[in-house]
Design a protein around this motif. Structure first.
Motif, PDB file in Angstrom:
ATOM      1  N   GLU A 158       0.831  -1.198   0.000  1.00  0.00           N
ATOM      2  CA  GLU A 158       0.000   0.000   0.000  1.00  0.00           C
ATOM      3  C   GLU A 158       0.872   1.257   0.000  1.00  0.00           C
ATOM      4  N   ASN A 209       0.708   4.171  -2.907  1.00  0.00           N
ATOM      5  CA  ASN A 209       0.366   5.563  -2.593  1.00  0.00           C
ATOM      6  C   ASN A 209       1.520   6.520  -2.870  1.00  0.00           C
ATOM      7  N   GLU A 225      -0.922   4.142   4.354  1.00  0.00           N
ATOM      8  CA  GLU A 225      -2.142   4.854   3.955  1.00  0.00           C
ATOM      9  C   GLU A 225      -1.901   5.981   2.953  1.00  0.00           C
ATOM     10  N   THR A 226      -0.728   6.618   3.054  1.00  0.00           N
ATOM     11  CA  THR A 226      -0.521   7.846   2.289  1.00  0.00           C
ATOM     12  C   THR A 226       0.691   7.814   1.366  1.00  0.00           C
ATOM     13  N   SER A 278       3.643   8.356   2.456  1.00  0.00           N
ATOM     14  CA  SER A 278       4.574   9.345   3.003  1.00  0.00           C
ATOM     15  C   SER A 278       5.762   8.646   3.655  1.00  0.00           C
ATOM     16  N   ASN A 313      -0.996   3.372   8.928  1.00  0.00           N
ATOM     17  CA  ASN A 313      -1.688   4.621   8.575  1.00  0.00           C
ATOM     18  C   ASN A 313      -1.191   5.794   9.428  1.00  0.00           C
ATOM     19  N   ILE A 314      -1.830   6.941   9.223  1.00  0.00           N
ATOM     20  CA  ILE A 314      -1.426   8.158   9.919  1.00  0.00           C
ATOM     21  C   ILE A 314      -1.593   8.000  11.439  1.00  0.00           C
ATOM     22  N   THR A 315      -2.635   7.315  11.813  1.00  0.00           N
ATOM     23  CA  THR A 315      -2.866   7.120  13.249  1.00  0.00           C
ATOM     24  C   THR A 315      -1.717   6.338  13.878  1.00  0.00           C
ATOM     25  N   PHE A 341       1.462   8.352  14.145  1.00  0.00           N
ATOM     26  CA  PHE A 341       1.541   9.259  15.291  1.00  0.00           C
ATOM     27  C   PHE A 341       1.681   8.522  16.618  1.00  0.00           C
ATOM     28  N   GLY A 374       8.828  15.575  10.245  1.00  0.00           N
ATOM     29  CA  GLY A 374       7.587  15.607   9.477  1.00  0.00           C
ATOM     30  C   GLY A 374       7.494  14.506   8.455  1.00  0.00           C
ATOM     31  N   PHE A 375       6.580  14.698   7.533  1.00  0.00           N
ATOM     32  CA  PHE A 375       6.381  13.719   6.469  1.00  0.00           C
ATOM     33  C   PHE A 375       6.727  14.363   5.131  1.00  0.00           C
ATOM     34  N   ILE A 376       7.252  13.537   4.242  1.00  0.00           N
ATOM     35  CA  ILE A 376       7.387  13.972   2.856  1.00  0.00           C
ATOM     36  C   ILE A 376       6.611  12.976   2.004  1.00  0.00           C
ATOM     37  N   THR A 377       5.796  13.498   1.125  1.00  0.00           N
ATOM     38  CA  THR A 377       4.965  12.641   0.287  1.00  0.00           C
ATOM     39  C   THR A 377       5.141  13.095  -1.154  1.00  0.00           C
ATOM     40  N   GLY A 378       6.078  12.505  -1.821  1.00  0.00           N
ATOM     41  CA  GLY A 378       6.346  12.908  -3.207  1.00  0.00           C
ATOM     42  C   GLY A 378       7.070  14.239  -3.259  1.00  0.00           C
TER      43      GLY A 378
END
Ligand code: SF4
Lengths: 206, 725
Positions: free
Chosen positions: A25, A29, A114-115, A117, A149-151, A154, A167-171
């Motif tokens: 996944e 994503n 999930e994302t 990231s 996932n994001i939950t 964290f 933090g997150f980097i997503t692309g």
């Protein structure tokens, strides 16, 4: 290099949260978010992959962090440097060369299914520069360090995030501010490449 | 607090915006794509509702404990070595900021988008003080160059096209910039990169601030916030109280929704958290040095704490500024954000403006919410935007009184049923010479007198109330139950035939129908404008009228009436020990026609779909779909009707555009919305469009009359009555 957490694996991870089973996944994503994903078995393979990227970019200046924490990475940085390719790993060197560098290299702590990231620990100034100023950014990620996932991300973060910058980097960097047309690389990199290390027995990148 | 404007002529502004084809094209394309794109981003979560509940509950908890959470946030920030300051208003922020600039010898500032700083007009102030300030979000930067205001919280420049952007680029850079998007982006990168590298100070807002550890979080796609929090040696964070959250893990509750609703992404490119001073490097006397960055956190009140202590308005703390309420708003997607006149646009913008700037500014554009409730279905924080607007309207009327003509009509005529109905009857005689194909939506019809550009709707020669005696002769001898019919003004005075159909359908179910003659308007038109005192008087008359009847059920075939009787009456008398219980008892009996009949048909085995050839489509009224949650029942009735073939239209639940007084006052906005609806109806190929709401019936007939006269608009009651044998 200062970090939010010196050892995420020991202090933040736990196998119920961080698990390779979320890889599929994650990869899907991340690609949707225009990240590029390359698989390697180990740091030896990674060295060849990075060299190819440098070659295709015709990169002359590379700024890179994470070597102090990980000897394998340190070796990689040593082996990609040459008389024609300046690989900066000293923090002041990085600061000096960041505005003109062709490529930045750093590490990610974990990925998020999930994302797509990756979570990056950017406490230190040089770690931030490496990911933001050059037009291309490579991160190394342990392919088994993925949360669902994001939950859950964290939950992991809350164990160690007492102070700092992360933090997150997503692309890659993107904007759609003109006519909602997607354009990459507005302020940050236009290419974001994740090199996933499959086989990393000690479980750590750093 | 600064008022952004005085003496605006909002209709003129709307007129201008409606002529702006570039903007209208962009907005309508976006509005068409947004809903599916948003849903697609949620494809991989189990339940959107569960996520929304989580966010809402967390935010509710926060606002209920705002004082302690703010204290915790403050001590967390201080413990980590950042400076902390609570600013009562914009003036306090500016003074404090100037002090920081002077102490630290600041000349150049880069900013990443912050609504709070826009709210207090910070940029303008800093420029006046001789500081070099640059917005770094591409859209914001272009607008600041152009001297324009953002028209959307997330897509500030959505109203511009590439040629317009290129013009601003060329002006600012004093070179000829072609309207090639990638080229413009690279130019912006080059220009703004210099700003990042030479700035002394970075100013950001925050998408959240975590009390537990003092961190703030920023989401951006461009990465400008990440650079603003990286390169300058000073970082100033301006954060409103509403952005605070208790725990680190609570950030996930925002982040699972905000990007998906805001930009239809599962996550934005960058999510950055900053917590206390971290190292920064810069060159001093030609040599690189590293030292801890100076971090200042300014917690901004500017009306927020007052809102937190307001039992109704504290709901605004549930807002995460995703702007999705604008994206689905039928008004915003037509006129854009500028006509709202303030930093925050759309429905939520009206509310925030009311809180931050006061009711006077609120009242200037509070009309622009038509109460369709579409936003309520997607808001991540589950805010009841139209209800908050109603609340503020009511407060505004309480504080400033009604405008004179409305005052005369509402307080003297509407509260007196006899006079009101007598006037309606006169209206039916007086209108003959001016009867035309144009209709207005909500009775009372006096509104139409106040507007010059529309004629009265056709008032029936014989109202429903005069027809009941004859109708009720056909009541069954041994009824299964007794229904008291609440007609509402429309079925009484404009569509009495539909009222007759309602009676026939009920009698066919062996139900005895009665009609309490003392019933009046449900009160929605006055509620809509915020006059709750008059509404209470009307409600009392209706409650009394129906208490006298022995019926088991009170039935309305107008969903707006049903919603008002069922929900609003109880709210109006919530604190009234005498009328409260009476309203409760009354409202428990209230049912909406289609759902009531569908239920009865189902029990009688009459709800099986039939295969016919007469194509029929259905328009969901806002009040029935989102107010009452009824949408399956009308369709089931239509599918079961003999000889019909039911077809869905696109956007069947989008408002038809009339919404009470609105459609009359702002016909320029109402008509394009109606036109879109009619196009969707035509595309189905249906010969009949069914509605469950007389007000929609009036609006759609008005439009179809002219644009597709062969398509009939029918209330479901009429369709069912036709099929009785
Ligand atoms: S009110 Fe809801 S939908 Fe509108 S901006 Fe706020 S969170 Fe988003």
């Amino acid at each position: 290099m200062e970090k939010v957490c010196k050892d995420w694996v020991a202090e933040a991870f736990d196998s119920s949260l961080v698990n390779a089973c979320h890889w599929k996944e994650f990869a899907q994503n991340a690609k949707t978010a225009s990240a590029e994903i390359l698989h390697v078995q180990n740091f030896t393979e990674a060295t060849a992959t990075v060299s190819e990227i440098i070659h295709s970019l015709k990169a002359k200046t590379v700024i890179a962090v994470g070597g102090d924490e990980n000897p394998a990475l340190q070796n990689l940085y040593k082996s990609i440097s040459s008389p024609s390719i300046n690989v900066c790993t000293d923090k002041f060197d990085i600061a000096e060369n960041a505005p003109t560098a062709d490529l930045g290299i750093s590490t990610a702590e974990f990925g998020i299914g999930e994302t797509g990231s990756v979570c990056v620990d950017t406490y230190s100034y040089e770690a931030r520069l490496v990911g933001m100023l050059p037009p291309v950014h490579i991160v190394f990620l342990n392919a088994s360090h993925i949360v669902e996932n994001i939950t859950t991300a964290f939950q992991v973060i809350s164990r160690v995030f007492h102070k700092g910058h992360m933090g997150f980097i997503t692309g890659p960097s993107r904007t759609a501010d003109i006519e909602r047309v997607l354009s990459l690389g507005v302020h940050g990199p236009s290419r974001f490449i994740i090199i996933a290390i499959e086989n990393n027995p000690e479980g750590r990148l750093h | 607090m600064e008022a952004a404007s005085t003496n605006r002529n909002i209709r003129k502004e709307i007129h201008k915006k409606l002529q702006d084809n570039i903007m209208r094209d962009a907005l309508s394309r976006f509005a068409a794509q947004y809903p599916d794109a948003r849903l697609h981003a949620y494809d991989n979560v189990e339940s959107i509702e569960a996520l929304r509940d989580d966010l809402r509950d967390m935010k509710r908890y926060t606002v209920d404990h705002i004082a302690t959470i703010a204290d915790t946030f403050e001590s967390s920030v201080r413990e980590r070595g950042a400076e902390f300051y609570r600013a009562a208003d914009g003036k306090a922020v500016k003074e404090y900021l100037m002090k920081i600039c002077e102490e630290n010898n600041v000349h150049r500032i880069v900013k990443s988008k912050s609504m709070a700083t826009e709210e207090i007009h910070l940029n303008q102030y800093l420029k006046e003080k001789g500081l070099h300030v640059r917005e770094t979000d591409l859209g914001e930067w272009m607008l600041s160059v152009a001297g324009q205001r953002p028209s959307h919280m997330v897509m500030p420049a959505i109203h511009l096209n590439r040629q317009q952007c290129a013009k601003f680029f060329s002006q600012e850079l004093k070179e000829d910039i072609p309207s090639d998007i990638p080229f413009m982006i690279q130019t912006a990168r080059r220009v703004l990169r210099k700003e990042f590298l030479s700035a002394d100070m970075g100013i950001t807002g925050a998408n959240f601030g975590i009390a537990e550890n003092g961190a703030i979080g920023l989401v951006t796609n461009e990465g400008n916030a990440r650079l603003v929090t990286t390169t300058p040696r000073i970082h100033v964070i301006i954060i409103g109280y509403e952005k605070l959250i208790p725990k680190i893990e609570d950030a996930a509750k925002i982040l699972r929704l905000l990007p998906r609703n805001g930009t239809c992404q599962r996550m934005t490119s960058y999510m950055t958290m900053v917590d206390g001073p971290t190292p920064v490097m810069y060159k001093k006397d030609g040599k690189w040095i590293e030292e801890p960055r100076k971090v200042y956190v300014i917690l901004l009140d500017n009306g927020r704490l007052k809102a937190a202590n307001d039992p109704k308005l504290k709901e605004v703390y549930q807002c995460v500024r995703c702007a999705s309420c604008l994206n689905v708003c039928p008004i915003w997607t037509l006129v854009g954000g500028h006509v709202y006149g303030h930093i925050y646009s759309g429905g939520i913008g009206a509310i925030l403006t009311g809180l931050l700037n006061g009711l006077d500014d609120f009242s200037k554009f509070s009309d622009l919410c038509i109460g369709c409730r579409k936003c309520v279905t997607i808001c991540p924080g589950k805010i009841h935007i139209p209800d908050l607007i109603d609340e503020l309207r009511a407060r505004n009327i309480k504080q400033n009184g009604l405008p004179l003509p409305e005052k005369a009509v509402f307080q003297n005529i509407l509260t007196n049923r006899k006079i009101f109905h007598a006037l309606l009857r006169i209206g039916s005689i007086g209108q003959k010479p001016v009867q035309s194909g144009k209709f207005i939506r909500h009775l009372p019809l006096f509104f139409s007198g106040m507007t010059k550009d529309r004629s009265l709707p056709a008032i029936a020669a014989e109202p429903f109330r005069d027809r009941t005696k004859k109708l009720f002769q056909k009541n069954p001898d041994k009824p299964v139950c007794k229904v008291a019919f609440f007609s509402g003004c429309n079925l009484d005075f404009v569509f009495p035939e539909t009222g007759e159909s309602v009676v026939k359908v009920l009698q066919d179910l062996n139900i005895e129908v009665s009609y309490p003659q003392e019933q009046s308007c449900c009160g929605k038109p006055v509620l809509g404008i915020g006059d709750r005192e008059t509404a209470k008087k009307i409600a009392q008359q209706n409650i009394e009228a129906f208490e006298k009847s022995s019926a088991d059920i009170i039935l309305a075939a107008c969903p707006t009436c049903a919603e008002t009787l069922r929900k609003t009456y109880c709210e109006l008398f919530a604190d009234d020990t005498i009328w409260g219980p009476r309203a409760e008892a009354f409202s428990r009996k209230v049912h909406e026609f289609t759902s009531f009949v569908a239920d009865a048909y189902k029990r009688a085995g009459r709800l099986a779909p039939t295969a016919g050839t007469h194509k029929i489509t259905y328009h969901d009224s806002c009040h029935i779909k989102r107010g009452l949650g009824i949408y399956k029942e009308p369709r089931a009735l239509l599918e079961a009707a003999d000889g019909t073939q039911f077809v869905e239209m696109e956007n069947s639940d989008k408002c038809c555009g009339m919404a009470g007084a609105f459609g009359v006052k702002y016909s320029e906005i109402s008509l394009p919305i109606l036109k879109e609806k009619i196009d969707h109806i035509k595309n189905t190929g249906a010969k009949t469009v069914a509605v469950a709401c007389p007000a929609c019936m009036m609006q759609l007939r008005g439009g179809l009359d002219q644009q597709a006269p062969d398509i009939k608009v029918k209330h479901i009651a009429d369709i069912l009555a036709e099929h009785l044998h």
